[in-house]
Scaffold this active site. Sequence first.
Site, PDB file in Angstrom:
ATOM      1  N   LYS A  79      22.166 134.574   8.411  1.00 15.39           N
ATOM      2  CA  LYS A  79      21.516 133.691   9.122  1.00 15.39           C
ATOM      3  C   LYS A  79      20.972 134.104  10.425  1.00 15.39           C
ATOM      4  O   LYS A  79      19.875 133.920  10.880  1.00 15.39           O
ATOM      5  CB  LYS A  79      21.817 132.233   9.096  1.00 15.39           C
ATOM      6  CG  LYS A  79      22.007 131.456   7.739  1.00 15.39           C
ATOM      7  CD  LYS A  79      22.199 130.143   7.843  1.00 15.39           C
ATOM      8  CE  LYS A  79      22.565 129.390   6.561  1.00 15.39           C
ATOM      9  NZ  LYS A  79      22.791 127.983   6.724  1.00 15.39           N
ATOM     10  N   ASP A 114      17.133 123.828   7.373  1.00 10.13           N
ATOM     11  CA  ASP A 114      18.692 123.089   7.564  1.00 10.13           C
ATOM     12  C   ASP A 114      18.385 121.782   8.231  1.00 10.13           C
ATOM     13  O   ASP A 114      18.777 120.550   8.052  1.00 10.13           O
ATOM     14  CB  ASP A 114      19.587 123.964   7.893  1.00 10.13           C
ATOM     15  CG  ASP A 114      20.043 124.778   6.896  1.00 10.13           C
ATOM     16  OD1 ASP A 114      20.151 124.533   5.868  1.00 10.13           O
ATOM     17  OD2 ASP A 114      20.903 125.764   7.337  1.00 10.13           O
TER      18      ASP A 114
HETATM   19  P1  NAP Z   1      30.386 128.635  10.690  1.00  5.30           P
HETATM   20  O1  NAP Z   1      29.036 129.118  11.622  1.00  5.30           O
HETATM   21  O2  NAP Z   1      31.430 129.669  10.100  1.00  5.30           O
HETATM   22  O3  NAP Z   1      30.982 127.530  11.631  1.00  5.30           O
HETATM   23  C1  NAP Z   1      32.378 126.836  11.220  1.00  5.30           C
HETATM   24  C2  NAP Z   1      32.625 125.769  12.037  1.00  5.30           C
HETATM   25  O4  NAP Z   1      33.997 125.112  11.677  1.00  5.30           O
HETATM   26  C3  NAP Z   1      33.058 126.366  13.569  1.00  5.30           C
HETATM   27  O5  NAP Z   1      32.827 125.405  14.531  1.00  5.30           O
HETATM   28  C4  NAP Z   1      34.738 126.413  13.232  1.00  5.30           C
HETATM   29  O6  NAP Z   1      35.161 126.200  14.706  1.00  5.30           O
HETATM   30  C5  NAP Z   1      35.035 125.249  12.545  1.00  5.30           C
HETATM   31  N1  NAP Z   1      35.928 125.150  11.898  1.00  5.30           N
HETATM   32  C6  NAP Z   1      36.542 125.994  11.005  1.00  5.30           C
HETATM   33  N2  NAP Z   1      37.930 125.555  10.561  1.00  5.30           N
HETATM   34  C7  NAP Z   1      38.020 124.319  11.338  1.00  5.30           C
HETATM   35  C8  NAP Z   1      39.241 123.710  11.397  1.00  5.30           C
HETATM   36  N3  NAP Z   1      40.471 123.993  10.713  1.00  5.30           N
HETATM   37  N4  NAP Z   1      39.496 122.781  12.370  1.00  5.30           N
HETATM   38  C9  NAP Z   1      38.337 122.531  13.187  1.00  5.30           C
HETATM   39  N5  NAP Z   1      37.036 123.073  13.016  1.00  5.30           N
HETATM   40  C10 NAP Z   1      37.177 124.278  12.255  1.00  5.30           C
HETATM   41  O7  NAP Z   1      29.989 127.878   9.393  1.00  5.30           O
HETATM   42  P2  NAP Z   1      28.644 127.012   9.203  1.00  5.30           P
HETATM   43  O8  NAP Z   1      27.624 128.003   8.335  1.00  5.30           O
HETATM   44  O9  NAP Z   1      28.257 126.331  10.381  1.00  5.30           O
HETATM   45  O10 NAP Z   1      29.056 126.160   8.092  1.00  5.30           O
HETATM   46  C11 NAP Z   1      30.055 125.029   8.349  1.00  5.30           C
HETATM   47  C12 NAP Z   1      30.166 124.084   6.856  1.00  5.30           C
HETATM   48  O11 NAP Z   1      28.780 123.526   6.582  1.00  5.30           O
HETATM   49  C13 NAP Z   1      30.587 124.645   5.754  1.00  5.30           C
HETATM   50  O12 NAP Z   1      31.361 123.717   4.908  1.00  5.30           O
HETATM   51  C14 NAP Z   1      29.024 124.609   5.011  1.00  5.30           C
HETATM   52  O13 NAP Z   1      29.440 124.901   3.402  1.00  5.30           O
HETATM   53  C15 NAP Z   1      28.489 123.428   5.234  1.00  5.30           C
HETATM   54  N6  NAP Z   1      27.040 123.767   5.117  1.00  5.30           N
HETATM   55  C16 NAP Z   1      26.541 122.630   4.273  1.00  5.30           C
HETATM   56  C17 NAP Z   1      25.100 122.736   4.407  1.00  5.30           C
HETATM   57  C18 NAP Z   1      24.685 121.715   3.268  1.00  5.30           C
HETATM   58  O14 NAP Z   1      23.341 121.786   2.874  1.00  5.30           O
HETATM   59  N7  NAP Z   1      25.253 120.706   2.736  1.00  5.30           N
HETATM   60  C19 NAP Z   1      24.310 123.464   4.979  1.00  5.30           C
HETATM   61  C20 NAP Z   1      24.971 124.481   5.685  1.00  5.30           C
HETATM   62  C21 NAP Z   1      26.443 124.489   6.047  1.00  5.30           C
HETATM   63  P3  NAP Z   1      35.533 127.577  15.707  1.00  5.30           P
HETATM   64  O15 NAP Z   1      34.204 127.816  16.440  1.00  5.30           O
HETATM   65  O16 NAP Z   1      36.733 127.187  16.463  1.00  5.30           O
HETATM   66  O17 NAP Z   1      35.890 128.649  14.914  1.00  5.30           O
END
Ligand code: NAP
Length: 303
Positions: A79, A114
């Site tokens: 992205k 999104d």
């Molecule tokens: P990303 O860019 O990899 O970001 C992950 C985030 O999660 C970061 O802020 C990370 O913190 C945090 N994190 C990971 N493990 C953690 C833990 N054990 N405790 C606390 N914080 C933790 O991923 P993303 O693209 O933003 O996606 C995040 C989530 O949103 C995923 O589950 C994805 O499936 C979901 N999502 C859903 C939709 C939908 O349409 N429903 C759309 C987009 C995303 P750090 O910065 O400290 O690593």
Amino acid sequence: MGRDATLKIAITGHTSLVGLLGWPVEHSISPPMHNAAFASCGMDWCYLPFAVPPGALAEALRGARALGLRGLNATVPHKQALLSLVDALTPEARAIGAVNTILMGEELTGHNTDAAGFMRALRGAGCEPGGIRALVLGAGGAARAIGYGLAQAGAYVALLNRTPERAASLAADLRAALPGAAVEHGALSAALLTRLAPGAELVVNTTSAGMWPHTVAIPWPEEVAFPHGALLFDLIYNPAETRLMALARAQGARAENGLMMLVHQGAEAFRLWTGVEPPVDLMEAACRAALRGGGDAAHSDGR
Ligand code: NAP
């Protein structure tokens, strides 16, 4: 009478192609969602998943252009990289700092659906965000879209992340994009949540903690009381009920998962590519059927 969410499509010499760029993509439920929508609308369109490793993204875009694809979605890890690879960006995609949808014509235009998808799902859950106090857990790609949508709608947003520097950087970007936005930031810590939780009306989990297969993880320190009467919106939809959702419900909050955000961001992309009003209920039914069919193998991958 509901329409069949599992209708099959026939490929012809006139079929318009759209698809998803991701790595991995094999567990995505976007193909069944979009293909069910095309079939139910009687459209000669087809949506395909493309597993594209990070180093091959530019080449994949050139290939998609040469093959005459009409549009693309993008998921992890592409992205952000797409920002510099498309010909033009919508103001929203530029401000959010991520492209999840490309409209392909003479030019490739990068969009972000999104934020709009989340806001529709949030309003569908009965939450009008103007003036409310929102805690956003996480500061990754999804948090950028959620923070933008909430701040633009006039919510007071606190961005809390395990790595606080990322929350600070996202807050600075949002203030630059939306002058006057009420955005603060800090660490996702028990101390800060103890202070901020009591006034919160909305908590959005944008972290991947609790997502299949790591379903025991929870981003909320369990010693901190969840705000009673608040709405928890967890972006995860597999599992349908995360540990965080169960904790929130047990303490008198409402909880929604991320399925309707997925559906609405897909519906926005469908509308952009085709100009046709998307069959949202049918798309939701197709996602639910795909998740049931995929069982534990269906990922919550954001697409
Ligand atoms: P990303 O860019 O990899 O970001 C992950 C985030 O999660 C970061 O802020 C990370 O913190 C945090 N994190 C990971 N493990 C953690 C833990 N054990 N405790 C606390 N914080 C933790 O991923 P993303 O693209 O933003 O996606 C995040 C989530 O949103 C995923 O589950 C994805 O499936 C979901 N999502 C859903 C939709 C939908 O349409 N429903 C759309 C987009 C995303 P750090 O910065 O400290 O690593």
